[in-house]
Scaffold this motif. Structure first.
Motif, PDB file in Angstrom:
ATOM      1  N   TYR A 165       2.449  -0.790  -6.969  1.00  0.00           N
ATOM      2  CA  TYR A 165       1.023  -0.548  -7.196  1.00  0.00           C
ATOM      3  C   TYR A 165       0.101  -1.655  -6.695  1.00  0.00           C
ATOM      4  N   GLY A 166       0.654  -2.794  -6.332  1.00  0.00           N
ATOM      5  CA  GLY A 166      -0.177  -3.858  -5.799  1.00  0.00           C
ATOM      6  C   GLY A 166      -0.649  -4.829  -6.861  1.00  0.00           C
ATOM      7  N   ALA A 167      -1.241  -5.920  -6.391  1.00  0.00           N
ATOM      8  CA  ALA A 167      -1.623  -7.017  -7.281  1.00  0.00           C
ATOM      9  C   ALA A 167      -2.769  -6.650  -8.210  1.00  0.00           C
ATOM     10  N   GLN A 168      -3.645  -5.732  -7.791  1.00  0.00           N
ATOM     11  CA  GLN A 168      -4.784  -5.373  -8.635  1.00  0.00           C
ATOM     12  C   GLN A 168      -4.427  -4.307  -9.658  1.00  0.00           C
ATOM     13  N   LEU A 169      -3.800  -3.229  -9.202  1.00  0.00           N
ATOM     14  CA  LEU A 169      -3.507  -2.110 -10.085  1.00  0.00           C
ATOM     15  C   LEU A 169      -2.205  -2.302 -10.860  1.00  0.00           C
ATOM     16  N   GLY A 170      -1.276  -3.054 -10.292  1.00  0.00           N
ATOM     17  CA  GLY A 170       0.017  -3.258 -10.939  1.00  0.00           C
ATOM     18  C   GLY A 170      -0.083  -3.784 -12.361  1.00  0.00           C
ATOM     19  N   PRO A 171      -0.825  -4.876 -12.604  1.00  0.00           N
ATOM     20  CA  PRO A 171      -0.930  -5.387 -13.974  1.00  0.00           C
ATOM     21  C   PRO A 171      -1.546  -4.379 -14.947  1.00  0.00           C
ATOM     22  N   LEU A 172      -2.481  -3.558 -14.470  1.00  0.00           N
ATOM     23  CA  LEU A 172      -3.084  -2.547 -15.335  1.00  0.00           C
ATOM     24  C   LEU A 172      -2.055  -1.491 -15.728  1.00  0.00           C
ATOM     25  N   SER A 194      -0.293  14.721 -12.537  1.00  0.00           N
ATOM     26  CA  SER A 194      -1.368  15.022 -11.589  1.00  0.00           C
ATOM     27  C   SER A 194      -2.159  13.768 -11.237  1.00  0.00           C
ATOM     28  N   HIS A 195      -2.464  12.947 -12.246  1.00  0.00           N
ATOM     29  CA  HIS A 195      -3.213  11.716 -11.989  1.00  0.00           C
ATOM     30  C   HIS A 195      -2.433  10.787 -11.056  1.00  0.00           C
ATOM     31  N   TRP A 196      -1.110  10.720 -11.251  1.00  0.00           N
ATOM     32  CA  TRP A 196      -0.302   9.844 -10.391  1.00  0.00           C
ATOM     33  C   TRP A 196      -0.409  10.297  -8.938  1.00  0.00           C
ATOM     34  N   VAL A 197      -0.360  11.608  -8.717  1.00  0.00           N
ATOM     35  CA  VAL A 197      -0.509  12.137  -7.353  1.00  0.00           C
ATOM     36  C   VAL A 197      -1.856  11.715  -6.772  1.00  0.00           C
ATOM     37  N   ASP A 198      -2.918  11.887  -7.545  1.00  0.00           N
ATOM     38  CA  ASP A 198      -4.254  11.545  -7.048  1.00  0.00           C
ATOM     39  C   ASP A 198      -4.383  10.057  -6.742  1.00  0.00           C
ATOM     40  N   MET A 199      -3.718   9.236  -7.533  1.00  0.00           N
ATOM     41  CA  MET A 199      -3.860   7.795  -7.378  1.00  0.00           C
ATOM     42  C   MET A 199      -2.992   7.219  -6.266  1.00  0.00           C
ATOM     43  N   PHE A 200      -1.804   7.818  -6.042  1.00  0.00           N
ATOM     44  CA  PHE A 200      -0.832   7.127  -5.199  1.00  0.00           C
ATOM     45  C   PHE A 200      -0.254   7.947  -4.047  1.00  0.00           C
ATOM     46  N   ALA A 201      -0.615   9.211  -3.920  1.00  0.00           N
ATOM     47  CA  ALA A 201      -0.083   9.995  -2.795  1.00  0.00           C
ATOM     48  C   ALA A 201      -0.648   9.517  -1.466  1.00  0.00           C
TER      49      ALA A 201
END
Length: 441
Positions: free
Chosen positions: A334-341, A277-284
């Motif tokens: 996920y991009g340069a900011q979120l990817g490393p996290l 569910s969190h993945w949907v909220d973050m990346f849909a």
């Protein structure tokens, strides 16, 4: 009319410290002063809040959806015991760092806060007052989620990462069953969906405990064991705005949040299904259909239940290989900011060659026992689906309004966003996840 029921049975004993862990005999000490499930709170608001000592200046925080439902009524009643300021938040907010900061700013003059609402509003007020070390209480307006009493808050960070943060519990929780029953029926169906994570979260958490010697507590599940059946039996009443059905649902949601407080972590009710569910909220993004947390968790819980059942039906344990972490693909995704996290989160559960050897040996040792241990924890998917359908909730990714490819991505990549091991990890590392996804809608 609701049947004659003591909606606070067991709950009042736990809050008062009279309930003891059957295994250890120890009393359960929780941070609440009071929790009340009432068929109506009207006319009792001041009497309920006064003993909580929230201070002379209280901010009553509602939003555009709850201010007319109960916000103004609560604010008016509390003027008998405190100086009241009314704050109405706009629609469409998320519980993110910006919203939490806004709540802090708008309530900074107050000694304490009374939230009037449910999910996002409750978590935002909870974490804002936690950061400012101020007390708060909540009047719940819907049976839509299990977080009223949790000592954690689900927060989307500025980076976009959605995580459970340590927070604090309200001093008082007041759930007006009449108001909750009158809310749109889809909110109650969402609450039912959120409650259906119990079997899948428990199996994930127990298996993680057995495989990695991580912390586990049975108390959260003991607390709600006697209420799950009545809640499911009354599920059809949720679609009819039945007070009795909502009362049974609110009991389970409340007992679940009390279990989270006891455990000190959100694991009892938030494992693999919540990560989907969190993945949907973050990346849909533009494909997000506007569905709520509980609606998504209900469908994701059935996905996890099917995956767990498929793996546990294997007489011989799956054999895993070292976890493959494609950092370049994750950075692209996920991009340069979120990817490393996300890479850092995934590494928390990743297995290298040596760990893989240890894991496979351990899994082989405990597999026959593990299959038997989780059997009483499980709930048949058909039972979950029947209850959700009867309540009017979605039961597939299609009914959530998600494209099939995106729903599969949410399942496939869910383990990349939070360092909690689940059966998704087991299936992926054993090379069985893609085959499972082909059988999913």
């Amino acid at each position: 009319m609701a049947e004659t029921t003591n909606w606070n049975a067991l709950i009042e004993d736990v809050v008062a410290g009279r309930w003891t862990d059957p295994k250890t005999g120890a009393a359960t000490i929780l941070p609440f002063q009071t929790i009340e499930l009432l068929e109506t709170t009207e006319g009792r608001e001041a009497d309920l809040v006064a003993p909580l000592a929230l201070g002379r200046r209280i901010a009553v925080v509602s939003d555009v959806n709850t201010v007319d439902v109960m916000g103004r009524r609560v604010a008016k009643a509390l003027r008998a015991i405190a100086d009241i300021s009314e704050i109405v938040l706009p629609d469409g907010l998320d519980c993110d760092e910006a919203t939490i900061q806004m709540v802090r700013e708008k309530t900074r003059h107050a000694d304490g806060v009374v939230a009037v609402g449910s999910g996002v509003l409750n978590d935002s007020c909870k974490h804002a007052t936690f950061l400012d070390e101020r007390p708060y209480a909540v009047f719940g307006t819907a049976a839509s989620m299990n977080g009223y009493g949790a000592s954690t808050a689900s927060v989307t960070l500025a980076s976009g990462l959605k995580i459970s943060l340590p927070s604090h519990a309200p001093r008082g929780i007041f759930l007006d069953l009449g108001v909750s029953a009158a809310a749109p029926a889809w909110l109650s169906a969402a609450g039912l969906g959120d409650s259906l994570c119990r079997p899948t979260a428990q199996i994930d958490w127990w298996a993680s405990h057995r495989l990695f010697d991580t912390y586990y507590s049975a108390v959260p599940y003991l607390l709600q064991a006697g209420d799950e059946g009545p809640m499911l039996a009354h599920a059809p009443g949720l679609a009819r705005h039945d007070v009795t059905a909502v009362g049974h649902l609110q009991r389970v949601l409340t007992l679940c949040s009390m279990g989270v407080c006891f455990a000190g972590v959100s694991h009892p009710g938030s494992m693999g299904e919540h990560q989907i569910s969190h993945w949907v909220d973050m990346f849909a993004q533009d494909h997000h259909p506007g569905t709520t947390h509980g609606q998504q968790v209900g469908v994701a819980s059935m996905v996890m239940a099917r995956l767990q059942a498929r793996l546990l039906d294997m007489k011989e344990p799956p054999q895993v290989k070292p976890t493959a972490i494609d950092e370049a693909a994750m950075l692209a995704r996920y991009g340069a900011q979120l990817g490393p996290l996300c890479i850092a989160e995934m590494k928390k559960t990743a297995l290298d060659a040596r760990q893989t050897e240890i894991f496979n040996r351990r899994l082989a040792e405990i597999w026959p026992a593990l299959r038997q241990e989780v059997r009483p924890m499980a709930m048949p998917v058909a039972r979950m689906e029947a209850a959700l359908k009867a309540a009017g909730g979605p039961v597939t990714g299609t009914e959530l309004g998600l494209p099939r490819a995106l729903w599969h991505d949410a399942i496939r990549y869910s383990r990349e966003i939070r360092g909690r091991w689940s059966f998704v990890n087991l299936a992926a590392d054993a090379g069985l996840l893609e085959e499972f996804l082909e059988s999913e809608w």
